[in-house]
Design a protein around this motif. Structure first.
Motif, PDB file in Angstrom:
ATOM      1  N   GLY A   1      14.556 -46.111 -13.972  1.00  0.00           N
ATOM      2  CA  GLY A   1      14.413 -44.760 -14.517  1.00  0.00           C
ATOM      3  C   GLY A   1      13.709 -44.701 -15.852  1.00  0.00           C
ATOM      4  O   GLY A   1      13.721 -43.668 -16.526  1.00  0.00           O
TER       5      GLY A   1
ATOM      6  N   LYS B   1       8.391 -46.384 -15.182  1.00  0.00           N
ATOM      7  CA  LYS B   1       7.376 -47.310 -14.657  1.00  0.00           C
ATOM      8  C   LYS B   1       6.608 -46.707 -13.478  1.00  0.00           C
ATOM      9  O   LYS B   1       5.377 -46.679 -13.479  1.00  0.00           O
TER      10      LYS B   1
ATOM     11  N   THR C   1       6.388 -43.650 -12.559  1.00  0.00           N
ATOM     12  CA  THR C   1       5.669 -42.440 -12.984  1.00  0.00           C
ATOM     13  C   THR C   1       4.326 -42.818 -13.595  1.00  0.00           C
ATOM     14  O   THR C   1       3.288 -42.224 -13.263  1.00  0.00           O
TER      15      THR C   1
END
Ligand SMILES: Nc1ncnc2c1ncn2[C@@H]1O[C@H](COP(=O)(O)OP(=O)(O)O)[C@@H](O)[C@H]1O
Ligand SMILES: [Mg+2]
Length: 264
Positions: free
Chosen positions: A42, A45, A47
């Motif tokens: 979360g 990475k 994204t």
């Protein structure tokens, strides 16, 4: 010719305008480099990798690829879009997103046929890849009938067959056994040696040294908190620890379980 492949400046991005996923990200990637992105679950990475592949665009800041800004209108330009898709290949973290043909064979052939590559060339590359990845006996199977590791190998083959100049790989060795991991790393290193730029996200610190000239560390705040050579980053136990990247090993000693961090 400029050597810049990607140039991201002060990029901010939130999903649906409210779930922040990248904050003030600056990253510059040059032709032929090996870049890795590490960080907790979360931390942003995937994204970032999706943004470099032109699947999402910054809310603030800019991402340039090969000197042109990646924005929706660039992809409405058919010439740019086709050229970009030929040059840049992404292996998704979740192989189910990538595999949709009735058989493994068709899935691997789909991309290069779509891009109009020459049949003879595709065939040659196909044979090489199925040998290296050990996919020979899975070719007539439906992708959804494979194990996660097998799916991942098919997804990797279906991207590598296009021979993109830039390879983006989102956790390519997650769920793979050690020998298969070895084959994939060897393959990536070989692709890089032949001039390709490789950008990999991973949690697997064992592979970082080989796949990185520069490592970017993402924090839970979705920021790049450190960038540097793998030798330096991998020695920074405190940095790895606060970013959930240290393995905690449990072992039994004189009948008692001991738990301790494992350093590289
Ligand atoms: N489709 C989505 N919708 C809303 N939030 C998302 C979506 N995908 C990712 N996020 C959020 O964006 C942040 C970054 O996620 P991601 O880039 O997937 O991280 P990583 O790949 O490092 O595990 C996380 O907080 C995650 O919950
Ligand atoms: Mg991810």
């Amino acid at each position: 010719m400029s050597n810049s492949i990607f140039d991201a400046k002060n990029v901010n991005f939130a999903y649906l305008g409210k779930y922040s996923a990248l904050r003030n990200v600056d990253i510059n990637i040059e032709r032929g480099q090996k870049i890795s992105v590490i960080g907790a679950n979360g931390s942003g990475k995937s994204t970032l990798l999706h943004m470099l592949d032109g699947l999402i665009f910054p809310d603030e800041g800019t991402v340039k690829a090969f000197g042109r800004e990646l924005a929706e209108d660039a992809f409405n330009d058919e010439d740019f879009s086709k050229d970009f898709r030929k040059k840049v290949g992404l292996v998704f973290q979740n192989p189910d997103i990538q595999l949709f043909c009735p058989t493994v064979r068709e899935d691997i052939f789909f991309g290069p046929l779509q891009l109009g590559m020459e049949k003879k060339e595709i065939k040659k590359r196909f044979e090489e890849l199925i040998t290296i990845l050990g996919l020979g006996n899975l070719l007539e199977r439906a992708p959804h009938q494979l194990s996660i590791g097998e799916k991942r190998k098919v997804a990797i083959a279906s991207t590598l067959i296009i021979e993109p100049e830039v390879l983006i790989l989102d956790e390519p060795t997650a769920g793979l056994d050690p020998l298969t991991t070895r084959h994939i790393i060897d393959l990536l290193v070989q692709e890089n040696a032949s001039g390709r730029t490789i950008i990999t996200s991973t949690h697997d610190l064992h592979i970082v040294e080989e796949i990185s000239d520069i490592v970017y560390v993402f924090s839970q705040e979705k920021k790049i908190v450190k960038a540097g050579h793998p030798g330096v980053i991998l020695q920074d136990a405190a940095l790895l620890h606060v970013n959930n990247l240290t393995h905690i090993h449990a072992h039994s000693h004189n009948g008692k379980i001991h738990i301790h961090p494992h350093s590289h």
